[in-house]
Write a protein that holds these residues in place. Structure first.
Motif: not given
Length: 297
Positions: A121-143
């Motif tokens: 399970e995880c939750t967090g953010t990433i920022k790259l040179r081109h854009g940013a995204a949030e990521l969440r995972r629980t069970g067998d699903l990633t968002y």
């Protein structure tokens, strides 16, 4: 998306390989370490210093409070390599942690802030040179929820035609992409949320994890640390400094890599604290398996 997540997977491995593959050389003090002071006390105001004799106390003085005793070194008698072994074992035993900082993969900087558990399970953010995204995972699903720049760069790297990119970005605007486990091209994305996988490299190549030198003690967010330094001479002149907690379990609290192809500065914290993941509501998600049909999940 595969290109972006592969870079993230590779970049998170930077911190895990900090103790591997660098040649031992003479110690160079780490930039973030704070050496302990060893100044010789000055004569008290009003006293008279005579060469060869201690200064006499002033006629009237107030006794200064005694300095706090220096806590014992928990690694006394251990070599830097032995401290590293303890740090690796402790860090690999963690059930969860938070990872923040900037890493680099293939020359591209990434800012990361992730909480990850050994139950994938995880939750967090990433920022790259081109854009940013949030990521969440629980069970067998990633968002994953990215901004327009993130999605556009991801889809362009996969060769999608511009018209399809525009339509997909419009569909994903303000929504989370729901990715079931096992979808083609998303393997690297799932492994980002696998703590055991992220830390696996710490236990490999033990024969190369030798020859470290202990640097000056310092602090990471107020916690005293021992610093382990190793450098690799030649083009790029790589130096890696690993900060190991001197309080409680000898967890790795920070890795700093300068020079070389993939520099980075990562702080590890919140060891063994629960990772709480909030699942996005269904009306704010788009199922990856239905993306081609443009149907929200």
């Amino acid at each position: 998306m595969a290109s972006q997540t592969t870079r993230l997977r590779t970049a998170t491995a930077v911190l895990c390989t900090a103790l591997v593959g660098a040649a031992p050389v003479a110690l160079a003090p780490a930039a973030h370490a704070t050496p302990a002071a060893h100044a010789t006390p000055a004569a008290a105001p009003g006293s008279v210093a005579v060469p060869g004799f201690p200064a006499a106390p002033p006629l009237a003085s107030v006794r200064a409070p005694s300095p706090s005793p220096t806590p014992p070194d928990p690694f006394k008698g251990l070599s830097a390599d032995e401290i590293a072994e303890k740090a690796v074992a402790a860090t690999r035993s963690a059930h969860s942690l938070r990872m923040t900082g900037r890493v680099s993969s293939g020359g591209q900087p990434l800012d990361v802030d992730f909480r990850v558990s050994d139950t994938r399970e995880c939750t967090g953010t990433i920022k790259l040179r081109h854009g940013a995204a949030e990521l969440r995972r629980t069970g067998d699903l990633t968002y994953m929820k990215g901004d327009e720049a993130f999605w556009r760069a991801s889809m362009t790297s996969q060769g999608m035609p511009p018209a399809q990119i525009d339509a997909t970005i419009e569909l994903l605007k303000g929504r989370w992409l729901k990715i079931p486990q096992g979808q083609p091209g998303t393997e690297d994305l799932g492994s980002v949320c696998d703590l055991k996988s992220l830390l696996a490299d710490l236990g490999r190549n033990k024969e190369q994890r030798t020859g470290l030198v202990r640097g000056p003690d310092g602090e990471v967010k107020g916690t005293p640390v021992a610093t382990l330094v190793k450098r690799k001479t030649g083009t790029g002149a790589e130096q890696t400094t690993v900060s190991v907690s001197e309080r409680g379990k000898p967890y790795i609290l920070r890795t700093v890599k300068t020079g070389g192809a993939d520099p980075g500065d990562v702080v590890l914290s919140e060891y063994d604290k629960p990772v709480r993941v909030v699942t996005p509501p269904p009306d704010q998600t788009v199922d990856l398996t239905k993306l081609d049909q443009g149907t929200p999940a």
